[in-house]
Structures are given as structure tokens and as C-alpha cells.
Design a protein around this motif. Structure first.
Motif: not given
Ligand SMILES: [Zn+2]
Length: 174
Positions: A34, A136, A86, A91, A31, A83
Motif C-alpha cells: 500500500v 487489499l 504492516g 494499511r 500482500y 502502515a
């Protein structure tokens, strides 16, 4: 011919994403954080870097804006909060703007002139999307995963997970 250049360019961006992740000891992390990256890591890489959250009404029709000369990334508040919650699409939008900033700073920059058709790998939007995707979801961390697993583990949308799986298939990656 285009495909070869596209693949090479993706390969470069994948390596670049790996370097960025490693620099912050994120190379094993599924994860990608970001917002923390935007708020704390970017300024370590680019001392002049700044970011700003604005009301949605000030950035209509876009999910973010990168102003290289002002060392600035601007995000509409909805994107920022989504974002933070989540949400995969938001994101990705943040990662996309971060990626624009990286490319602006590097030699890979491709300036889009009005009316000029660029091959995909020279298109800054393609580059930003590709670098964002590689940041990502590094393919070496998603081995054998289904789309739904990728969505949860990497915090991306189902659409992004499907694009990722399709790309791995094209490249014959596990
Ligand atoms: Zn863009």
C-alpha cells in the motif's frame, strides 16, 4: 432493491480494483504494497498526484485526508509509520484514502451534501471502504482461507478479515 444496487456497485469496484492491481502486476500478489503504491504508483496514474505526512496534531480525529483539488493525500505520521510496520488498520486507512482519490477521478463520485442521506452504495465513505477492501483482499485470492490466514497473508486487521468472510458468504463465494 438497495441490495441489488449495492451488489452491482461492489461488483464494479471489485472489477476496478482488479484493473488497478493488474496494471501494476499485483493481480496474483496477496500482500498489497500500500505505501509503495502511494509513493510510486499513484504518480504514474495521476501525474499531479502528491502525498504528505503531517504530525498527528495537524490531523486530529481522522486517519487521512484526500484533497482532490490539490491532488493531495495527507496522512498523520502515526498512520504512515503503522502502515510501514504492516499494521492492518493503518494499511486499510491508506488504501481508503487512495480509494477516495480514485473515485474522485472517476464518474462514480458521489458528493455528500449536508443533511442528505445517501443509500450506502452512493456514499463516498462506503465506496472508499469497499474499494479499499477489494484492493487489499481480492476474493479470488482468499479462497478457503480462515480469518487468521487472511490477516497474515493480506496484512489486514482481524475486523477487516471477518467483514471479508461475511461478504463472501453473502455472495456465496468460495
Ligand atoms: Zn473517507
Amino acid at each position: 432493491m438497495n441490495y441489488i444496487a449495492d451488489a452491482t456497485s461492489r461488483c464494479d469496484l471489485r472489477e476496478y480494483a482488479g484493473t488497478i492491481r493488474s496494471a501494476f502486476r499485483l493481480d496474483k500478489k496477496l500482500y498489497f504494497p500500500v505505501l509503495e503504491f502511494l509513493e510510486y504508483a499513484m504518480v504514474q496514474l495521476f501525474p499531479e498526484f502528491n502525498w504528505e505526512i503531517v504530525p498527528d496534531t495537524e490531523l486530529v480525529g481522522v486517519e487521512g485526508l484526500t484533497l482532490p483539488n490539490e491532488h493531495l493525500i495527507i496522512l498523520p505520521e502515526t498512520v504512515y509509520w503503522d502502515a510501514a510496520a504492516g499494521m492492518g488498520r493503518a494499511r486499510f486507512s491508506v488504501a481508503h484514502e487512495i480509494s477516495h482519490y480514485f473515485q474522485i477521478d472517476s464518474k462514480t463520485v458521489a458528493l455528500c451534501r449536508a443533511g442528505m442521506k445517501l443509500p450506502p452504495y452512493r456514499d463516498p465513505e462506503w465506496q472508499a471502504n469497499t474499494l479499499a477492501a477489494e484492493l487489499l483482499i481480492p476474493p479470488n485470492l482468499s479462497i478457503g482461507m480462515y480469518a487468521e490466514e487472511i490477516v497474515h497473508a493480506f496484512g489486514v486487521s482481524l475486523a477487516a478479515a471477518n467483514v471479508h468472510i461475511k461478504q463472501k458468504y453473502r455472495e456465496n463465494l468460495p
